[in-house]
Structure formats: C-alpha cells, structure tokens
Design an enzyme around this catalytic site. Structure first.
Site: not given
Ligand code: 9MR
Length: 329
Positions: A159, A263
């Site tokens: 990102e 994802e």
């Molecule tokens: O699924 C993840 C969630 O459990 C966390 O709270 C969150 C915190 O930033 O991150 C989520 O995963 C993210 C991923 O690492 C990067 N792309 C976006 C995802 C959803 O927020």
C-alpha cells in the site's frame, strides 16, 4: 458434494475429518477442494489468510486442510507483531502459522515487510535516512532469513501508492523517496534468493491511475535491477466490483513475472456467488496470475464481518459463492 459433507462438521467430527484429510492421500475432501480444482487449471494455489486465532477453531482448520493450498498470516508477520521494539523480535504468531502450513503442506505468502500501517511508533518516529535504511534492512533480513525455504512469496512493500499513482506519504517515502523500495527488495532477496518478492496494493481493480503509477514504478525499478518479481492486487471489493479485475491484472502483468489476487473479499454484497466467480475467472484468464487468496474463511472472523464477505458463513457452512466457484472450476 463430498467436500461439502466435510465442511459442516462440528467438534470431534471436524477434528476427525481434519485428521482423515491430513493423513489420507486422495481423500474425497481433497479431490474436491477449491485448491485442487484451481491447480488443475495450471495455477499454483487457492488460499486464505489465517493466524493462530482462526487456525485454533477446529471447523476452520478442517476447512483449510480440505480446501485451501496457501496461507497468508493475517496479522502475525506485520511489523508491530514481529519487531515491536527495535531489534527485539517476536515470532510466536508467525511461527505458529508457518509451522501449521508446513505440517499440512500449504504454501505461505509472507505479509508484510514494509507497511505504513501496523507500524510501531519507534519506526514512524525515526528522523534519519541512514537509520531508517538500516532498520528496514535489519527487519527484512531477519524475517526472511528466519523463514528461508518456508515462505514462498512475500509482500515486501504494501500500500505505498496514493489513488493518483503517486507515492503515499509515510516515514519511508518522506525520508527515502522511492529508494525504500530498493532497500527492502534488495534485503529480502539477499536473505532468500528463491522467494518471489511482491509489491501489493488495494484499488487495483480497474486500469486506473494507481495501476498505471504502480506499473510505471515497477518497470523503472526492474530496469534498474531491483528484484521485484510479482504484483499483488488485494481486491477488497464491493458488490459488482470485479468486472474490470481481469483487465487490471492484464495490465499489471505487463510489468512483472507474476501477479496474484492477494486478499479478495466482497463487502456489502453478502459475497454474491457471481462476484466471486468473476474474480476467480479473472485470475484463471490471465496467464501470469499464479493464485487467489481469500481474506479469511468464515464471516464471523472477517475484518468486515458485518458485511458477510467470505465463502463460509459464521456456522462454518459453505455458502453459495463457494459452490459457485467449485462448479465454475
Ligand atoms: O485483516 C486484518 C485485520 O485483522 C487487522 O485488524 C487490519 C489492521 O490493519 O489488517 C487487516 O488486514 C489488512 C491487510 O493486512 C492489508 N490490506 C488490508 C487488510 C484489511 O484491512
């Protein structure tokens, strides 16, 4: 379907199913898994994110063993989890995920080495470019070295773009411009030259400014010899949002050796079956697309639980989207 029979089991039954799946070659569950069907089309894996919290739920463990071929650590390999204070590493959660994957023969995508989010404040408060360079190198080297040979692919940077295709403001870009990309990829490659190294982002779902900015940066970095192998498209989508994914993946694939959907989930749609089929077909139809990762197994553990975005419901039953993918494959 035999696979569906194994999916709705609870408690001891699910554990028994899990044991059978893991010890029986060619079991009925395995032969109808999404992963096996996807691989039959020449792809590398169909996976999901997980971590100790979800892998400890017997029904989820059984579903993954039967249906998925790849795991991404949902949170346990992020900077706040692995290096909460400088050069003090904690691998409890990441080790659990990687060991589980090894036990059950699942590919691991490491996620993620450099990200502005879930970043400890000791990193974001660094003010010296040379200090940050060393810190990135140490972080990437330590993690990739630990899992050498066990983690097949990494989201090295995550990102890093704005929607207009310019570089997102972060401690990394503010101190190092785009050279933090070189630093991170070079360190990861030096630690494990076999790992496929990815740049990963969201909103790469149509050929837009962000896709174009990413392609441009990857082209220039690769021309300069930086070992960027793959581009990941997160694909956190809304209802009807997958229609341009194939075109975007095709464009991303012009710049890299491989691409992946990393994802995928569908918010606000209740995970419509047709949306999922469109997303899976996008990968199937792009030769360089190696795999699809769904962002979780069951709705109750999703980061977007209220919009029920996944392939299994909160009672661990396969949803229409799961069946539609199996039928499409
Ligand atoms: O699924 C993840 C969630 O459990 C966390 O709270 C969150 C915190 O930033 O991150 C989520 O995963 C993210 C991923 O690492 C990067 N792309 C976006 C995802 C959803 O927020």
């Amino acid at each position: 379907m035999d696979s569906a029979r194994g999916l709705g089991l609870n408690g001891p039954q699910a554990l028994l199913s899990a044991m059978l799946t893991s010890t029986t070659t060619g079991s009925s569950s395995t032969s109808t898994s999404i992963d096996a069907k996807f691989k039959a089309h020449g792809k590398e894996y169909f996976g999901t994110c997980a971590d100790q919290n979800t892998l400890s739920v017997s029904q989820i463990a059984a579903i993954i063993q039967a249906n998925f071929g790849q795991l991404t650590p949902e949170n346990s390999m992020k900077w706040d989890a692995t290096e909460p204070s400088q050069n003090s590493f904690t691998f409890t959660g990441a080790d659990y995920l990687v060991n589980w994957a090894q036990t059950y023969g699942k590919i691991v995508r490491g996620h993620t080495l450099v990200w502005h989010s879930q970043l400890p404040s000791w990193v974001s408060s660094i003010t010296s470019a040379s200090t940050l360079t060393t810190v990135i190198q140490n972080h990437a080297t330590t993690i990739v070295t630990r899992y050498k040979g066990k983690v097949a692919k990494y989201d090295v940077v995550n990102e890093i773009f704005n929607e207009d295709g310019t570089l997102r403001s972060s401690v990394f870009s503010n101190l190092l411009g785009n050279t933090f990309v070189d630093i991170a990829f070079n360190a990861a490659h030096a630690a494990d030259s076999s790992a496929k190294l990815y740049i990963n982002d969201y909103n790469l779902d149509s050929v837009n400014s962000k896709v174009n900015g990413l392609v441009s940066l990857v082209n220039s970095k690769r021309a300069a010899g930086i070992p960027i192998h793959g581009i990941g498209s997160q694909a956190h989508l809304s209802a009807g949002g997958a229609g341009s994914l194939q075109a975007a993946l095709t464009q991303l694939a012009t710049a890299a050796d491989e691409v992946a959907i990393t994802e995928v989930c569908f918010s606000l749609s209740g995970a419509a079956a047709s949306d999922y089929v469109t997303a899976v077909n996008a990968c199937l139809n792009v030769a360089k697309c190696v795999g699809v990762t769904v962002w979780g197994v069951s709705d109750n553990y999703s980061w977007r639980a209220s919009s029920t975005p996944l392939l299994f419901d909160s009672s661990y039953q396969a949803k229409a989207a799961y069946t539609a993918i199996i039928n499409a494959l």
